[in-house]
Design an enzyme around this catalytic site. Structure first.
Site, PDB file in Angstrom:
ATOM      1  N   ASN A   1       2.416  -4.809   3.963  1.00 15.52           N
ATOM      2  CA  ASN A   1       1.337  -3.855   3.682  1.00 15.52           C
ATOM      3  C   ASN A   1       0.075  -4.277   4.416  1.00 15.52           C
ATOM      4  O   ASN A   1       0.164  -4.463   5.654  1.00 15.52           O
ATOM      5  CB  ASN A   1       1.188  -3.508   2.192  1.00 15.52           C
ATOM      6  CG  ASN A   1       0.892  -4.625   1.214  1.00 15.52           C
ATOM      7  OD1 ASN A   1       1.743  -5.429   0.924  1.00 15.52           O
ATOM      8  ND2 ASN A   1      -0.304  -4.651   0.669  1.00 15.52           N
ATOM      9  N   ASP A   2      -1.038  -4.405   3.762  1.00 12.99           N
ATOM     10  CA  ASP A   2      -2.331  -4.495   4.459  1.00 12.99           C
ATOM     11  C   ASP A   2      -2.382  -5.482   5.634  1.00 12.99           C
ATOM     12  O   ASP A   2      -1.862  -6.593   5.534  1.00 12.99           O
ATOM     13  CB  ASP A   2      -3.426  -4.998   3.515  1.00 12.99           C
ATOM     14  CG  ASP A   2      -3.403  -4.355   2.163  1.00 12.99           C
ATOM     15  OD1 ASP A   2      -2.708  -3.359   1.993  1.00 12.99           O
ATOM     16  OD2 ASP A   2      -4.080  -4.884   1.264  1.00 12.99           O
TER      17      ASP A   2
ATOM     18  N   SER B   1      -4.633  -9.928  -0.146  1.00 11.18           N
ATOM     19  CA  SER B   1      -5.362  -9.654   1.097  1.00 11.18           C
ATOM     20  C   SER B   1      -6.653 -10.450   1.249  1.00 11.18           C
ATOM     21  O   SER B   1      -7.256 -10.886   0.263  1.00 11.18           O
ATOM     22  CB  SER B   1      -5.678  -8.168   1.179  1.00 11.18           C
ATOM     23  OG  SER B   1      -4.493  -7.485   1.462  1.00 11.18           O
TER      24      SER B   1
ATOM     25  N   TRP C   1       9.046  -6.547   3.955  1.00 12.20           N
ATOM     26  CA  TRP C   1       7.947  -5.644   3.588  1.00 12.20           C
ATOM     27  C   TRP C   1       6.632  -6.058   4.231  1.00 12.20           C
ATOM     28  O   TRP C   1       6.293  -7.243   4.270  1.00 12.20           O
ATOM     29  CB  TRP C   1       7.774  -5.687   2.073  1.00 12.20           C
ATOM     30  CG  TRP C   1       6.519  -5.066   1.564  1.00 12.20           C
ATOM     31  CD1 TRP C   1       5.325  -5.695   1.358  1.00 12.20           C
ATOM     32  CD2 TRP C   1       6.321  -3.698   1.178  1.00 12.20           C
ATOM     33  NE1 TRP C   1       4.398  -4.794   0.860  1.00 12.20           N
ATOM     34  CE2 TRP C   1       4.994  -3.562   0.739  1.00 12.20           C
ATOM     35  CE3 TRP C   1       7.157  -2.566   1.154  1.00 12.20           C
ATOM     36  CZ2 TRP C   1       4.468  -2.356   0.298  1.00 12.20           C
ATOM     37  CZ3 TRP C   1       6.630  -1.353   0.708  1.00 12.20           C
ATOM     38  CH2 TRP C   1       5.303  -1.264   0.280  1.00 12.20           C
TER      39      TRP C   1
ATOM     40  N   TRP D   1       0.867   3.805  -0.583  1.00  9.22           N
ATOM     41  CA  TRP D   1       1.487   3.383  -1.836  1.00  9.22           C
ATOM     42  C   TRP D   1       2.171   4.567  -2.518  1.00  9.22           C
ATOM     43  O   TRP D   1       1.779   5.711  -2.315  1.00  9.22           O
ATOM     44  CB  TRP D   1       0.438   2.795  -2.789  1.00  9.22           C
ATOM     45  CG  TRP D   1      -0.124   1.500  -2.296  1.00  9.22           C
ATOM     46  CD1 TRP D   1      -1.383   1.288  -1.823  1.00  9.22           C
ATOM     47  CD2 TRP D   1       0.548   0.238  -2.219  1.00  9.22           C
ATOM     48  NE1 TRP D   1      -1.536  -0.033  -1.453  1.00  9.22           N
ATOM     49  CE2 TRP D   1      -0.359  -0.687  -1.690  1.00  9.22           C
ATOM     50  CE3 TRP D   1       1.845  -0.190  -2.534  1.00  9.22           C
ATOM     51  CZ2 TRP D   1      -0.037  -2.026  -1.471  1.00  9.22           C
ATOM     52  CZ3 TRP D   1       2.167  -1.520  -2.324  1.00  9.22           C
ATOM     53  CH2 TRP D   1       1.236  -2.414  -1.801  1.00  9.22           C
TER      54      TRP D   1
ATOM     55  N   ARG E   1     -10.792  -8.822  -5.723  1.00 10.66           N
ATOM     56  CA  ARG E   1      -9.962  -9.268  -4.596  1.00 10.66           C
ATOM     57  C   ARG E   1     -10.409  -8.781  -3.214  1.00 10.66           C
ATOM     58  O   ARG E   1     -11.334  -8.017  -3.089  1.00 10.66           O
ATOM     59  CB  ARG E   1      -8.516  -8.850  -4.836  1.00 10.66           C
ATOM     60  CG  ARG E   1      -8.281  -7.374  -4.998  1.00 10.66           C
ATOM     61  CD  ARG E   1      -6.788  -7.096  -5.245  1.00 10.66           C
ATOM     62  NE  ARG E   1      -6.529  -5.685  -5.416  1.00 10.66           N
ATOM     63  CZ  ARG E   1      -6.577  -5.054  -6.581  1.00 10.66           C
ATOM     64  NH1 ARG E   1      -6.851  -5.706  -7.682  1.00 10.66           N
ATOM     65  NH2 ARG E   1      -6.345  -3.754  -6.638  1.00 10.66           N
TER      66      ARG E   1
HETATM   67  C1  FRU Z   1      -4.185  -3.013  -1.009  1.00 14.79           C
HETATM   68  C2  FRU Z   1      -3.780  -4.121  -1.959  1.00 14.79           C
HETATM   69  C3  FRU Z   1      -4.883  -5.156  -2.044  1.00 14.79           C
HETATM   70  C4  FRU Z   1      -4.154  -6.385  -2.470  1.00 14.79           C
HETATM   71  C5  FRU Z   1      -2.852  -6.243  -1.724  1.00 14.79           C
HETATM   72  C6  FRU Z   1      -1.655  -6.807  -2.422  1.00 14.79           C
HETATM   73  O1  FRU Z   1      -3.130  -2.321  -0.453  1.00 14.79           O
HETATM   74  O2  FRU Z   1      -3.474  -3.578  -3.223  1.00 14.79           O
HETATM   75  O3  FRU Z   1      -5.953  -4.820  -2.906  1.00 14.79           O
HETATM   76  O4  FRU Z   1      -4.828  -7.547  -2.127  1.00 14.79           O
HETATM   77  O5  FRU Z   1      -2.661  -4.859  -1.509  1.00 14.79           O
HETATM   78  O6  FRU Z   1      -0.527  -6.782  -1.609  1.00 14.79           O
END
Ligand code: FRU
Length: 492
Positions: free
Chosen positions: A46-47, A107, A44, A302, A164
């Protein structure tokens, strides 16, 4: 693909992740894998995190879970590149195994100081979010330095659980960090902190606070300076749709103005959506050695079905984009380095369109298309992509709506989305059509499609999961033509 081990706190290490990657790579199916976009080797993504130029190369870290193609306890994966197009996989940079981050290394960003590369990230433990540092002398192996901003550094009216995504930057010899947060009244916020040395931090002020993030916070703030302006990017959770803008579950916005770092006040002049497509989130920017601002972002959203998960991976990044301001508004164009990978050029000029105009040698799913339409009298003018006998995706100008539409409803794969989203199949944006002309620059990469309209005035990004590879153009309800068309294969 099944994870072969359970994730439990301290047993996560970067080397366990790396040997898992090596052993599991052969199980990954190539279907829908991109060829020139960054994506996780397995598992996986993400950011984007810590997107920077340091120690002689670009670094792209990312939210990573190696052991399955769904979000879980977050690691930081790591790629490096010399040109934003070819990405070299590096050892996993962070694993969730420290005192404060056993539930995830979320992140954050990166900065070079005294020849070392520092990562500032959100450490998560038992519902508690704090900000931590890690450092590397070689840009490959990172040593955790522990928490540097904790909830005791928060102003009193902030919730402690959502705090965060630090974006660290340097101004006038001082380090600053932007942080996503939420007030006890459910307001989304961006906080500003400052530090002389990256270790000691103090709160300066809240530079944005409102009720527009209906489901959380301003995630992943980013900032750059260009043309004497400060541009802040952020990803507000649950941002309400406004007409054709912000139609995704979560959107990404840019704000142009001036940030007074002494007072911690952002004087905003303009705000808009960054990308009007389906799959775009959590952008970060880097300043290149030759002075360009380049943005990368997660090419997913998401709460969506991710059809590649069945093949052992999910999530990828956009093709990095150069950002400029024109009349105070953001323009985006693909990094110029991609042009080094153009092959087999094909050109056409002055082609009168029918309802299905196919052009010899204009086909494929790893291509760049550069087309300028004369919109004539037609009601709809555009292009069909990823076309097979049964399926297609359409990008076109709709005169009645005066908008460009990206329609992936016939791609052949269903995508479920959050109930708050209108749907996961059709997006539209308004562009300024001058002299009845519209330019589209389109990049396809197996299952990714990025559309730059009118020289980057608007962009639309979407994943397309299809079985087709044909391309055709169309005009419906009147005449229209292609004034010019350049097509290239992109071969990396
Ligand atoms: C954004 C987020 C951030 C967090 C991260 C967790 O997509 O929700 O705020 O740090 O992904 O994976």
């Amino acid at each position: 693909m099944k994870a072969t081990r359970q994730q439990t706190g301290n047993s996560n290490t970067t080397s366990i992740a790396d040997s898992y990657i090596v052993h599991s790579l052969p199980a990954i199916k190539k279907t829908w894998r991109h060829t020139y976009h960054a994506m996780p080797p397995i598992g996986w993504m993400n950011d984007p995190n810590g997107f920077c130029y340091a120690l002689g190369k670009y670094h792209l870290f990312y939210q990573f879970y190696p052991y399955g193609a769904a979000w879980n306890s977050m690691h930081w994966g790591h790629y490096t590149s010399q040109d934003f197009v070819k990405w070299q996989l590096q050892p996993t940079a962070l694993a969730p195994n420290g005192k404060a981050d056993r539930d995830g290394c979320y992140s954050g960003s990166a900065i070079e100081k005294d020849g070392k590369l520092y990562l500032m990230y959100t450490s998560v433990l038992a519902g508690r979010q704090t900000q931590s540092l890690a450092v590397s002398a070689d840009g490959v192996k990172f040593e955790k330095l522990g928490e540097v901003i904790t909830s005791s550094d928060l102003p009193p009216d902030c919730v402690r659980s959502d705090f965060r995504d630090p974006k660290v930057f340097l101004r006038g010899g001082m380090f600053y960090a932007l942080l996503g947060s939420m007030s006890v009244r459910d307001e989304g916020q961006i906080l500003l902190y400052r530090s002389p040395d990256l270790m000691q931090w103090e709160y300066v002020n809240t530079i944005r606070r409102d009720m527009l993030t209906t489901r959380g916070i301003y995630e992943c703030p980013d900032i750059f300076r260009t043309d004497g302006k400060d541009v802040i990017l952020a990803s507000p959770q649950g941002y309400e749709a406004q007409d054709w803008r912000y139609e995704n579950m979560h959107s990404s916005i840019y704000m142009v103005g001036m940030l007074d770092v002494e007072k911690g006040v952002f004087d905003k002049e303009y705000e808009d959506e960054i990308d009007g497509g389906f799959d775009f989130y959590a952008p970060q920017t880097v300043r290149t050695p030759d002075g360009r601002i380049v943005m990368i972002a997660w090419m997913q959203m998401w709460s969506r079905t991710m059809p590649t998960a069945q093949h052992g991976w999910a999530g990828s990044m956009i093709l990095p984009r150069e950002l400029t301001l024109r009349d105070g508004k953001l323009f985006q164009s693909p990094v110029r380095e991609i042009e080094r990978y153009r092959w087999n050029p094909v050109s056409y000029a002055n082609v009168l369109l029918t309802e299905d105009t196919r052009l010899k040698q204009v086909c494929g799913t790893k291509v760049e298309l550069n087309v300028t339409f004369d919109l004539g009298t037609a009601g709809k003018t555009g292009v069909r992509l990823f076309k097979s006998a049964a399926h297609e995706v359409r990008v076109y100008y709709d005169r009645a709506l005066d908008k460009v539409i990206f329609d992936r409803s016939d791609m052949g794969v269903e995508i479920a989305c959050d109930a708050k989203e209108r749907d996961a199949y059709v997006r539209s944006v308004r562009v300024s059509v001058k002299d009845n002309r519209l330019a589209m620059r389109i990049f396809l990469d197996v299952s990714g499609c990025e559309v730059f309209l009118n020289g980057g005035e608007r962009t639309m990004t979407g994943n397309v999961y299809s079985d087709g590879c044909d391309i055709s153009f169309f005009a419906e309800g009147g005449d229209a033509s292609i004034l010019s068309l350049d097509k290239y294969d992109i071969v990396v």
